[in-house]
Design a protein around this motif. Structure first.
Motif, PDB file in Angstrom:
ATOM      1  N   LEU A  16       0.832  -1.197   0.000  1.00  0.00           N
ATOM      2  CA  LEU A  16       0.000   0.000   0.000  1.00  0.00           C
ATOM      3  C   LEU A  16       0.869   1.249   0.000  1.00  0.00           C
ATOM      4  O   LEU A  16       0.597   2.219  -0.718  1.00  0.00           O
ATOM      5  CB  LEU A  16      -0.907  -0.006   1.234  1.00  0.00           C
ATOM      6  N   ARG A  51       2.301   1.602  -3.610  1.00  0.00           N
ATOM      7  CA  ARG A  51       1.428   1.731  -4.776  1.00  0.00           C
ATOM      8  C   ARG A  51       0.110   2.430  -4.489  1.00  0.00           C
ATOM      9  O   ARG A  51      -0.591   2.798  -5.430  1.00  0.00           O
ATOM     10  CB  ARG A  51       1.124   0.331  -5.337  1.00  0.00           C
ATOM     11  N   GLY A  52      -0.227   2.620  -3.224  1.00  0.00           N
ATOM     12  CA  GLY A  52      -1.540   3.136  -2.902  1.00  0.00           C
ATOM     13  C   GLY A  52      -1.597   4.650  -2.841  1.00  0.00           C
ATOM     14  O   GLY A  52      -0.616   5.359  -3.065  1.00  0.00           O
TER      15      GLY A  52
END
Length: 253
Positions: free
Chosen positions: A58, A61-62
């Motif tokens: 996360l 990439r979040g």
């Protein structure tokens, strides 16, 4: 000084935004508990490893998760917190709060800190047993988080230039003298610049707005469901930002 009336250090008419699930250890604990509730057969060690991998993914990439609070819930650093119902599972979430100093609309991460005036302390009180709507888990933040007195804030607004490193601050929350949260802001997943960038991509931030940066590990569920009760005293501190002390009281008849 003990009798001083310590007011909220920001305008009660400003916007309040809150970053959710923004501390690694906290999110690992939440993920672990959720997977156990859903019947995961992994061992504790394997489930911790899986949860840690999820959180790191996360972070890479979040996007930050930011939701709106309401200024009507703001209260002072010495005010009583009224444990309004419905619900009885009242919880604490001590957080580093950013105070916006200049209008910010779609600012880049590189320039985000130019729009920060300073920092204060906020405690995002949350009533956990009314958070879930039927078939919609963890969605009813209006019922959970924004009742009157549920955002103790202050005591000070410390200008940004007097906080050498906002990622080297200790967040400590005690209930009746027992330490419940004790974590460094270094554990943040998304930094202040990312939060300001993301929030300003969605709404215009204005001078005096509050942007809470997330709560570290150590909420009530982690302590065996030790929810707040009338008579409890919360003492919250963040390095260099002072101490807030709030007594929990029952709502009036």
């Amino acid at each position: 000084m003990a009798d001083a009336d310590v007011r909220i250090p920001v305008s009660p008419a400003g916007q309040v935004l809150c970053a959710g699930a923004n501390y690694r250890r906290h999110l690992v604990q939440m993920r672990f508990a959720a997977e156990r509730r859903h019947g995961s057969a992994l061992s504790d060690d394997d489930l911790v490893a899986e949860s840690t991998s999820f959180v790191e993914g996360l972070a890479e990439r979040g996007l930050p998760f930011v939701f709106a609070g309401l200024p009507g819930a703001l209260s002072g650093a010495r005010d009583d917190v009224i444990l309004h119902g419905p619900g009885v599972e009242h919880d604490w979430e001590l957080e580093l709060a950013v105070v916006i100093g200049r209008p910010a609309w779609r600012v880049s991460r590189e320039h985000a800190m130019d729009h920060v005036a300073g920092y204060t302390i906020s405690n995002d009180i949350s009533t956990r047993d009314v958070m879930d709507r039927p078939n919609f888990p963890m969605t009813d933040f209006l019922a959970t988080k924004v009742r009157p007195t549920f955002f103790p804030t202050g005591p000070y607004l410390v200008p940004r230039q007097f906080v050498a490193d906002p990622y080297d601050l200790r967040i400590t929350l005690k209930v009746n003298g027992e330490t419940m949260q004790d974590e460094s802001t270094a554990d943040m997943i998304f930094g202040i610049d990312r939060l300001v960038e993301h929030a300003s991509s969605l709404i215009e931030l204005r001078p005096g707005d509050l942007l809470l940066t997330g709560s570290p590990a150590g909420n009530a569920a982690h302590h065996g469901g030790r929810w707040l009760r009338p008579g409890d005293v919360m003492e919250g501190s963040i390095t260099g930002l002072g101490v807030q002390r709030n007594r929990c009281v029952a709502p009036p008849d």
